[in-house]
Design a protein around this motif. Structure first.
Motif, PDB file in Angstrom:
ATOM      1  N   THR B 531       0.837  -1.198   0.000  1.00 49.63           N
ATOM      2  CA  THR B 531       0.000   0.000   0.000  1.00 49.63           C
ATOM      3  C   THR B 531       0.872   1.249   0.000  1.00 49.63           C
ATOM      4  OG1 THR B 531      -0.163  -0.034   2.407  1.00 49.63           O
ATOM      5  CG2 THR B 531      -1.921  -1.088   1.196  1.00 49.63           C
ATOM      6  N   ARG B 535       1.134   4.151  -3.014  1.00 45.18           N
ATOM      7  CA  ARG B 535       0.992   5.601  -2.840  1.00 45.18           C
ATOM      8  C   ARG B 535       2.108   6.333  -3.563  1.00 45.18           C
ATOM      9  NH1 ARG B 535      -1.963   4.852   1.787  1.00 45.18           N
ATOM     10  NH2 ARG B 535      -0.283   4.089   3.086  1.00 45.18           N
ATOM     11  N   LEU B 539       2.164   9.058  -7.439  1.00 47.41           N
ATOM     12  CA  LEU B 539       2.451  10.483  -7.275  1.00 47.41           C
ATOM     13  C   LEU B 539       2.567  11.231  -8.604  1.00 47.41           C
ATOM     14  CD1 LEU B 539       4.933  10.574  -4.274  1.00 47.41           C
ATOM     15  CD2 LEU B 539       2.625  11.464  -4.364  1.00 47.41           C
ATOM     16  N   ALA B 542      -0.862  11.582  -9.992  1.00 47.01           N
ATOM     17  CA  ALA B 542      -1.607  12.527  -9.167  1.00 47.01           C
ATOM     18  C   ALA B 542      -1.201  13.937  -9.551  1.00 47.01           C
ATOM     19  CB  ALA B 542      -1.318  12.269  -7.693  1.00 47.01           C
TER      20      ALA B 542
END
Lengths: 666, 568
Positions: B531, B535, B539, B542
């Motif tokens: 997990t 993340r 990035l 995102a």
């Protein structure tokens, strides 16, 4: 001392008497006004000035110019003023008494009997602006000005950051009663003014020793505002004061800090005090020519360029002032805040709304409500500071918030309010996930490791690295461990996805104070109701502001406030021994009698009328002189400071001693 | 603080934040993007960074210093820090002070600024590689054009290369109005714009540079269009054999070129034709005994009029060095991101050319030129004995155990079931897992071991719709042309690699017929290190404005099932 401190020390009858004076009549301390009005306004000062006779205004101007807010003995004033203004000592004392009755000048008595007069520092500031020449006009060409100042958060933001860092660490205090170095280092990193920028100011000298000067100054500001208390038993938060401070309108908060800065750094030196108070009279946001300001400040008697430079530098360091240059290369400056409370616009709810970005980032504009900001400081780490400050929350920071009693629901609620809308899914998901993981394992005391549920305990036990450090399982959720294993257990539990609480129950650290929630109507855009604490109500007889860490070279608060002006009769000691005839009419006296009269006049500090060739003049005798067997009197004509006479007894005919008006005649 | 009304927040470190909620955001953004690089755009606050390169690129494109300052000052919400303005002015001042010109058959270095000319006189590189003619003018020694530009840029002085180009061997190349595969063909407007900005109507300010466009935007087509514009012999360098084949295929499909015009210089092939396509690997191959880059001679094999550097962000160092020697040849760099791990973006600028075009991913999506991708992170539970094994394992082993979570197999099946009839890729890191998936789904498995011919055959069948699902290993990270893959399921990845995530999603971006939508799923084992890696991987995307929806509790067993698993 400031007006509030003076007022709080006065007995009731003195307060009642003051209430009749123009300067105090409108002051909120008496009028029961709100926090906004906690300062002396220019209108109050103007009205007060109108009620003063010319000689009284004159001595006031002299005090303002020569002593500033520094305390001074009366005799020093009389000596300097009488000669400079061409007034008799008695007239000068009379004028001084008038100022005291008007509630402008105050007196403290030291324990061994010496008295000192002083102007409260905020009152001095207002009077200085009133009596100074008119301020220069703003620079006409504001377009094309290039700002030279790098970005610095305003002082309140710097202090908020400092306090947040202390709070996160629980303000650990060593056995010697000082804040632990690590906490000091973290807190100091948020203060962006340097030791060099404070070096010019005498109060900075007193800070040497326990902490660096910058940190001491920051602490002092927080202590003086009641936000933080440092005592022998440790440190604690002034939670009601902190709640109030966070809820203040931005402008007022900053203004009060400027009051603090003026009091702590400028008040020791009348040149700084004068520069500081004059600059406060400038308009917020308008550019002014530095050269014009320098001329103005010098004309007002505030000293040279270095003084202005030093004070401007401090204001810039506190994020309140910018320097720049015009298209023509002219140096200009402007306030980035409202320097006077009376200039503040009506308070509005903080407009800045937080942006929730991906990856746990929060973009917080400078005008975000401080109550939100306080909580964001706990739940996230600072990444980049600027007009838009970037924070980042993570598992570790959410755990920190949980350790300080914040649930993920509360954090979601906070960010929802602060961002003005529902949270993006990614943010809600992260906060929920990290919130659930936080504190699943707690260290209840030094030998028990306690899990929130059996699955968490099973999981901990199943991890070999953790299992090696567990002594025995107690029931479904607890384990016996060695206290010395805590640090290592934290590491292994974190790696296993069980984020342990950072707190150990039983440790005496301060929890991060909770920011107050604000009223529903604040979220709907109406003005915030401003709360008053006991410290701010009109009458608070026992109010004592904390002393702080920066020491005044002459701490007036240690002395007794003299509330009753001196008995007017005592202003003329020995008057009873003077023949009435000397006072009643002009007569021609024998030279020896003349000498005697002059001697008494000098002792009493009163002027004499002299008949010189048919013209009557008011003469102030200063001293008697002997030369070649003859005597002379040296002095000035009354009201003519530049005059200087040396008279022999044959240079006048009639003479009469003068008692200034307001004193009892024989 | 005094606040003005603007969408930009200019920070002292030359970062600029753009608040897209502001009414003037779009106007400011279009100007800002010309002189600042987009770093990320997560949500409403986009981050740009101004660098010396971004300023010089802007000036090279025709913007002036005044335009740049005006954009910042008029759009800024707060005061623009004075030192930012001073820095920008200084950077802008430096541009255009030093030129390379061609005169009397020589390439000459010219500097009209007296003080600067004196500094150049004292510069070691200038002394070594040029001969002083007069004050402010030097004649370059042969072959030193690129080196001079490189070194002066490192000193902080960008050189404007006006020495022009050799036309190269002429070659008639035309774009077809209808492709040979029978589809109407026309450049999209952003593609035409990119070609124009590169070519600049043939003047000396054009003809070299880098174009930055998202995956799926049709960079190959742009390269081909530039070639057609110049109609000359060209050398195309790219990153893999598959890419070589794709370039060849596109050239034949969309231009008047014939197979005889195109040569492949990769793998076993050594064809040098008017259009030659080679791999970086090939030209940087070192002879075992001599250590020489024997294939670098390819740069001199023909009188190339254009060299195209595909995936220029991966340009190997030896190719940089060689490029320094061929500055008289037009050069075009193509990439989805101009960020290099070795930090040699400056060399790209000086040796290939300035950035001429940069188009954000989301902008293309909004215009419908690339597919709109929905990104999902699916959390898969690790239960029973597998959970116990995970917790008992050493940290390095845990990554593999989490990645190879058996529950992911069922998750893949279920996810594919959500998109019946949509062509799908299943991508992963571990061959054993991929093998199991291929077996379960009855789908072909492509790995690095799959022969090239077999790969091309499977790709064709996939494109034709004969194969609904392809299971692929890391080879999917590179230039794989699968225009109709609408679903990609990533079962495992390389730790926190953002580039890998972006490349895999890039496989979905080509525009689709119908609703022009695609789905990306990344399977992550819950309550494990995966997990955290997930993340990190997300990035970059995102930052490009993509958000991931998280599905939790996938594959979590109820009490009955848990007991079964625990007992097995």
């Amino acid at each position: 001392m400031n007006m509030r401190q003076v007022f709080s020390r006065l007995p009731e009858e003195a307060k009642a008497r003051l209430g009749g004076q123009p300067l105090w009549r409108s002051w909120s301390g008496l009028a029961g006004g709100g926090l906004r009005d906690g300062a002396i306004g220019s209108d109050h000062v103007k009205e007060s000035r109108k009620g003063l006779a010319a000689p009284v205004q004159d001595i006031l101007a002299f005090i303002v110019r020569c002593f500033g807010p520094r305390p001074f003995p009366e005799e020093k004033l009389i000596q300097q003023y009488a000669a400079a203004a061409g007034r008799s000592a008695c007239e000068s004392r009379m004028a001084c008494d008038e100022l005291r009755r008007a509630g402008i000048l105050f007196t403290v008595r030291k324990s061994w009997g010496d008295c000192l007069h002083f102007l409260p520092v905020d009152a001095y500031s207002a009077w200085n602006r009133e009596l100074a020449p008119a301020a220069p006009r703003p620079h006409s060409e504001s377009a094309g000005i290039r700002v030279d100042s790098p970005y610095r958060p305003r002082l309140s933001l710097q202090l908020l950051g400092m306090m947040a860092e202390l709070a996160k660490q629980g303000i650990p205090v060593t056995a010697k009663g000082i804040i632990a170095k690590k906490a000091v280092a973290a807190a100091s990193s948020r203060l962006l003014f340097t030791e060099e920028e404070l070096a010019l100011f005498r109060s900075a000298d007193s800070a040497a020793g326990r902490y660096a000067v910058s940190f001491t100054a920051g602490l002092d500001a927080a202590i003086r505002a009641g936000l933080l208390k440092l005592g022998e038993s440790g440190a604690s938060w002034g939670e009601p004061e902190l709640a109030e401070w966070l809820a203040l309108p931005d402008g007022l908060r900053e203004c009060r800090l400027l009051d603090w800065a003026e009091e702590r750094f400028a008040a020791y030196d009348e040149r700084f005090a004068s520069s500081a108070s004059l600059l406060r009279g400038l308009c917020a946001g308008s550019w002014y020519s530095r050269h014009e300001l320098e001329k103005w400040v010098q004309a007002a008697g505030a000293g040279g360029g270095d003084v202005l430079t030093g004070w401007l530098g401090l204001m810039e360091a506190f994020g309140w002032l910018q320097t720049g240059r015009s298209a023509e290369g002219l140096e200009v400056i402007r306030w980035m805040m409202y320097p006077l409370a009376e200039g503040l616009p009506d308070p509005e709810p903080a407009a800045g709304s937080v942006l929730l970005l991906t990856g746990g980032e929060l973009a917080v504009p400078h005008d975000t409500d401080y109550r939100s900001r306080w909580e964001i400081e706990l739940m996230a780490d600072l990444e980049r500071e600027g007009p838009m400050t970037i924070y980042r929350y993570s598992q570790a920071t959410i755990s920190r918030a949980a350790d300080n009693g914040r649930t993920s629901g509360q954090l979601i609620g906070l960010l929802t309010r602060a961002s003005g809308g529902p949270l993006p899914e990614h943010a809600a998901q992260l906060l929920g996930e990290w919130g659930r993981a936080a504190g699943r394992v707690r260290f209840a005391d030094v030998t028990i490791m306690s899990c929130s549920d059996e699955p968490a305990a099973d999981r901990a036990e199943a991890d070999p690295a953790v299992a090696r450090l567990l002594i025995r399982r107690l029931g479904k959720r607890d384990f016996l461990i060695e206290r010395s294993s805590i640090a290592l257990l934290r590491k292994h539990l974190s790696a296993a996805g069980l984020e342990p609480s950072r707190r150990v129950e039983g440790e005496s650290l301060c929890l991060y104070p909770l920011s107050p929630s604000w009223a529903e109507d604040a979220m709907q855009g109406t003005c915030l109701p401003l709360e008053e604490t006991a410290a701010e109500t009109a009458v608070f007889p026992n109010h004592r502001e904390p002393a702080g860490l920066l020491q005044h070279p002459c701490p007036l608060y240690l002395y007794t406030l003299e509330t009753v002006p001196a008995d007017t009769e005592k202003r003329l000691p020995g008057i009873a021994d003077i023949p009435a005839a000397w006072l009643q009419a002009m007569r021609d006296y024998h030279p020896s009698t003349r000498k005697e009269m002059l001697k008494h006049a000098i002792e009493l500090g009163v002027p004499v009328k002299l008949d010189r060739e048919g013209k009557v003049v008011d003469f102030i005798p200063r001293r008697l002189e002997e030369e070649g067997g003859n005597w002379f009197v040296a002095g000035q004509l009354s009201g003519q400071a530049e005059s200087s006479l040396r008279l022999s007894p044959d240079m006048w005919r009639g003479m009469q001693l003068m008692i200034p008006p307001g004193l009892p005649a024989k | 603080m005094l606040t003005q009304d603007g969408p930009l927040i200019v920070q002292s470190d030359l970062q600029v934040l753009l608040d897209t909620r502001h009414p003037r955001a779009e106007h400011s953004q279009s100007r800002l993007a010309r002189f600042a690089d987009l770093v990320k755009r997560p949500g409403d606050l986009h981050t740009y960074r101004i660098t010396s390169l971004s300023i010089w690129n802007a000036l090279a494109s025709g913007m002036t210093a005044g335009d740049i300052l005006e954009c910042l000052q008029s759009g800024s919400r707060y005061d623009v820090p004075g030192q930012v303005l001073d820095t920008l002015e200084l950077l802008a001042w430096r541009y255009g002070k030093i030129h390379l010109v061609r005169k009397d058959g020589d390439v000459q270095l010219v500097c009209g600024e007296q003080q600067l000319a004196a500094e150049l006189d004292a510069d070691a590189c200038v002394r070594e590689n040029a001969v002083r003619m007069e004050n402010g003018r030097w004649r370059l020694k042969p072959g030193k054009r690129g080196l001079m530009k490189q070194e002066l840029l490192r000193s902080g002085y960008p050189v404007v290369d006006l020495a022009g180009y050799d036309a190269g061997e002429a070659l008639q190349v035309e774009l077809l109005a209808e492709s040979r595969s029978g589809q109407p063909f026309q450049l999209r407007d952003y593609q035409a714009e990119a070609v124009e900005l590169f070519h600049r109507e043939g003047d000396v300010y054009g003809g070299s540079g880098v174009l930055v466009l998202p995956c799926g935007a049709g960079k190959t087509v742009i390269g081909i269009a530039a070639l057609a514009r110049l109609s000359c012999a060209a050398l195309i360098l790219t990153s893999s054999m598959t890419s070589v084949r794709q370039w060849r295929s596109e050239l034949l499909d969309k231009t008047s070129l014939t197979p005889e015009d195109i040569g492949e210089y990769a793998g076993r092939g050594r064809e040098v034709k008017p259009i030659t396509i080679a791999t970086y690997q090939m030209v940087t191959h070192r002879h075992a005994s001599t250590g020489e880059y024997s294939h670098m001679r390819l740069f001199d094999e023909r009188d190339w009029g254009l060299i195209i550097y595909d995936e220029v962000h991966t340009l190997p160092a030896p190719v940089f060095r060689r490029t320094a020697d061929i500055q008289a040849t037009r050069r075009l760099g193509l990439t989805a991101t101009l960020v290099r791990e070795d930090g040699r973006e400056e060399d790209v600028f000086s040796l290939i050319g300035p950035k001429r075009y940069d188009l954000p991913w989301k902008k293309l999506e909004e215009q419908g030129h690339i597919a709109a991708v929905t990104c999902n992170e699916v959390r898969v539970a690790l239960e029973g004995v597998n959970r116990d094994r995970y917790h008992a394992a050493a940290p390095r082993e845990r990554n593999r155990l989490a990645a190879e979570n058996p529950a992911k197999l069922a998750a893949v099946r279920e996810l594919l079931g959500r998109h019946p009839g949509r062509p799908a890729l299943v991508v992963g890191q571990y061959l054993k897992q991929l093998g199991e998936l291929a077996g379960m789904l009855n789908a072909p498995l492509l790995t690095g071991q799959t022969p090239q011919e077999e790969r091309m055959r499977l790709y064709d069948r996939f494109k034709q719709g004969e194969i609904p699902v392809l299971v692929v290993s890391k080879i999917a990270n590179f230039a794989v042309d699968l225009p109709d893959a609408a679903v990609a399921i990533q079962v495992s990845g390389s730790f926190g690699s953002r580039q890998e995530e972006a490349q895999r999603i890039g496989r979905l971006l080509r525009p689709k017929r119908g609703d022009n939508t695609a789905w990306f799923y990344t399977l992550v084992t819950a309550d494990t290190k995966e997990t955290e890696y997930a993340r990190k991987r997300q990035l970059f995307l995102a930052g490009q404005g993509y958000t991931y929806r998280v599905e939790e509790e996938f594959g979590r067993l109820d009490e009955h099932d848990r007991k079964d698993v625990a007992g097995s």
